[in-house]
Design a protein around this motif. Sequence first.
Motif, PDB file in Angstrom:
ATOM      1  N   ALA A 116       0.865  -1.175   0.000  1.00  0.00           N
ATOM      2  CA  ALA A 116       0.000   0.000   0.000  1.00  0.00           C
ATOM      3  C   ALA A 116       0.903   1.227   0.000  1.00  0.00           C
ATOM      4  N   ASP A 117       0.400   2.354  -0.473  1.00  0.00           N
ATOM      5  CA  ASP A 117       1.265   3.523  -0.490  1.00  0.00           C
ATOM      6  C   ASP A 117       1.540   4.015   0.936  1.00  0.00           C
ATOM      7  N   ASP A 118       2.461   4.951   1.045  1.00  0.00           N
ATOM      8  CA  ASP A 118       2.985   5.347   2.350  1.00  0.00           C
ATOM      9  C   ASP A 118       1.973   6.081   3.229  1.00  0.00           C
ATOM     10  N   LYS A 119       0.848   6.500   2.678  1.00  0.00           N
ATOM     11  CA  LYS A 119      -0.227   7.081   3.497  1.00  0.00           C
ATOM     12  C   LYS A 119      -0.746   6.049   4.493  1.00  0.00           C
ATOM     13  N   ASN A 120      -0.559   4.797   4.207  1.00  0.00           N
ATOM     14  CA  ASN A 120      -1.117   3.687   4.975  1.00  0.00           C
ATOM     15  C   ASN A 120      -0.132   3.089   5.970  1.00  0.00           C
ATOM     16  N   ALA A 121       0.838   3.864   6.414  1.00  0.00           N
ATOM     17  CA  ALA A 121       1.874   3.352   7.320  1.00  0.00           C
ATOM     18  C   ALA A 121       1.498   3.582   8.787  1.00  0.00           C
ATOM     19  N   ILE A 122       1.794   2.587   9.606  1.00  0.00           N
ATOM     20  CA  ILE A 122       1.587   2.678  11.063  1.00  0.00           C
ATOM     21  C   ILE A 122       2.851   2.162  11.758  1.00  0.00           C
ATOM     22  N   PRO A 123       3.116   2.631  12.979  1.00  0.00           N
ATOM     23  CA  PRO A 123       4.291   2.150  13.699  1.00  0.00           C
ATOM     24  C   PRO A 123       4.010   0.831  14.426  1.00  0.00           C
ATOM     25  N   LEU A 124       4.807  -0.179  14.128  1.00  0.00           N
ATOM     26  CA  LEU A 124       4.733  -1.460  14.839  1.00  0.00           C
ATOM     27  C   LEU A 124       6.136  -1.868  15.245  1.00  0.00           C
ATOM     28  N   CYS A 125       6.277  -2.352  16.478  1.00  0.00           N
ATOM     29  CA  CYS A 125       7.570  -2.880  16.913  1.00  0.00           C
ATOM     30  C   CYS A 125       7.845  -4.168  16.141  1.00  0.00           C
ATOM     31  N   TYR A 126       9.104  -4.608  16.179  1.00  0.00           N
ATOM     32  CA  TYR A 126       9.487  -5.821  15.445  1.00  0.00           C
ATOM     33  C   TYR A 126       8.617  -7.007  15.839  1.00  0.00           C
ATOM     34  N   LYS A 127       8.356  -7.146  17.131  1.00  0.00           N
ATOM     35  CA  LYS A 127       7.586  -8.292  17.612  1.00  0.00           C
ATOM     36  C   LYS A 127       6.173  -8.293  17.025  1.00  0.00           C
ATOM     37  N   HIS A 128       5.488  -7.159  17.114  1.00  0.00           N
ATOM     38  CA  HIS A 128       4.121  -7.101  16.603  1.00  0.00           C
ATOM     39  C   HIS A 128       4.081  -7.163  15.074  1.00  0.00           C
ATOM     40  N   HIS A 129       5.069  -6.581  14.422  1.00  0.00           N
ATOM     41  CA  HIS A 129       5.131  -6.635  12.959  1.00  0.00           C
ATOM     42  C   HIS A 129       5.270  -8.082  12.498  1.00  0.00           C
ATOM     43  N   ALA A 130       6.170  -8.822  13.139  1.00  0.00           N
ATOM     44  CA  ALA A 130       6.361 -10.236  12.790  1.00  0.00           C
ATOM     45  C   ALA A 130       5.120 -11.056  13.126  1.00  0.00           C
ATOM     46  N   GLU A 131       4.518 -10.785  14.268  1.00  0.00           N
ATOM     47  CA  GLU A 131       3.305 -11.518  14.658  1.00  0.00           C
ATOM     48  C   GLU A 131       2.198 -11.305  13.627  1.00  0.00           C
ATOM     49  N   LEU A 132       2.025 -10.079  13.206  1.00  0.00           N
ATOM     50  CA  LEU A 132       0.984  -9.777  12.223  1.00  0.00           C
ATOM     51  C   LEU A 132       1.230 -10.525  10.920  1.00  0.00           C
ATOM     52  N   HIS A 133       2.446 -10.438  10.391  1.00  0.00           N
ATOM     53  CA  HIS A 133       2.729 -11.061   9.093  1.00  0.00           C
ATOM     54  C   HIS A 133       2.875 -12.580   9.176  1.00  0.00           C
ATOM     55  N   ASP A 134       3.583 -13.069  10.191  1.00  0.00           N
ATOM     56  CA  ASP A 134       3.941 -14.487  10.229  1.00  0.00           C
ATOM     57  C   ASP A 134       2.927 -15.390  10.921  1.00  0.00           C
ATOM     58  N   LYS A 135       2.168 -14.852  11.866  1.00  0.00           N
ATOM     59  CA  LYS A 135       1.260 -15.706  12.640  1.00  0.00           C
ATOM     60  C   LYS A 135      -0.214 -15.462  12.329  1.00  0.00           C
ATOM     61  N   ILE A 136      -0.603 -14.202  12.169  1.00  0.00           N
ATOM     62  CA  ILE A 136      -2.027 -13.904  12.028  1.00  0.00           C
ATOM     63  C   ILE A 136      -2.403 -13.609  10.581  1.00  0.00           C
ATOM     64  N   GLY A 137      -1.678 -12.724   9.921  1.00  0.00           N
ATOM     65  CA  GLY A 137      -1.899 -12.456   8.506  1.00  0.00           C
ATOM     66  C   GLY A 137      -3.120 -11.617   8.167  1.00  0.00           C
ATOM     67  N   ASP A 138      -3.909 -11.253   9.146  1.00  0.00           N
ATOM     68  CA  ASP A 138      -5.112 -10.455   8.918  1.00  0.00           C
ATOM     69  C   ASP A 138      -5.138  -9.334   9.953  1.00  0.00           C
ATOM     70  N   GLU A 139      -5.046  -8.089   9.481  1.00  0.00           N
ATOM     71  CA  GLU A 139      -4.979  -6.956  10.409  1.00  0.00           C
ATOM     72  C   GLU A 139      -6.215  -6.838  11.293  1.00  0.00           C
ATOM     73  N   HIS A 140      -7.368  -7.079  10.728  1.00  0.00           N
ATOM     74  CA  HIS A 140      -8.569  -6.933  11.537  1.00  0.00           C
ATOM     75  C   HIS A 140      -8.565  -7.917  12.708  1.00  0.00           C
ATOM     76  N   LYS A 141      -8.203  -9.163  12.453  1.00  0.00           N
ATOM     77  CA  LYS A 141      -8.097 -10.164  13.529  1.00  0.00           C
ATOM     78  C   LYS A 141      -6.966  -9.802  14.495  1.00  0.00           C
ATOM     79  N   PHE A 142      -5.873  -9.288  13.957  1.00  0.00           N
ATOM     80  CA  PHE A 142      -4.715  -8.907  14.766  1.00  0.00           C
ATOM     81  C   PHE A 142      -5.102  -7.845  15.793  1.00  0.00           C
ATOM     82  N   PHE A 143      -5.749  -6.785  15.366  1.00  0.00           N
ATOM     83  CA  PHE A 143      -6.113  -5.725  16.305  1.00  0.00           C
ATOM     84  C   PHE A 143      -7.199  -6.179  17.277  1.00  0.00           C
TER      85      PHE A 143
END
Length: 102
Positions: free
Chosen positions: A49-76
């Motif tokens: 997504a373009d850079d308007k869609n950027a949010i700050p995530l620590c390494y742990k949460h960034h990895a959890e979102l991409h590697d374990k959950i894969g769905d932002e709505h479920k993640f939050f």
Amino acid sequence: MERFKSKKHLELVAYHKCCLSHTNTCGGGVQAHHLLKPWSGKRGMGMKADDKNAIPLCYKHHAELHDKIGDEHKFFMKYNLPSYYGELVAVWFWYMSPHRSI
């Protein structure tokens, strides 16, 4: 429609605390995560997504979102937040950024 790209905006986002820091579960430095379900523009195969869609995530949460959950709505929702929390954070960063173009 032209995609918004700004290294300075991404640096601004990554300079802030993880948007889940209130959960006291953060780990590592902070990265600018591009929303998987953008509030502005589109995302495609092999295209962030373009850079308007950027949010700050620590390494742990960034990895959890991409590697374990894969769905932002479920993640939050896992952190007892509204499913659209990422969009709210991205919109806030976009409108407060001195690096955005109107």
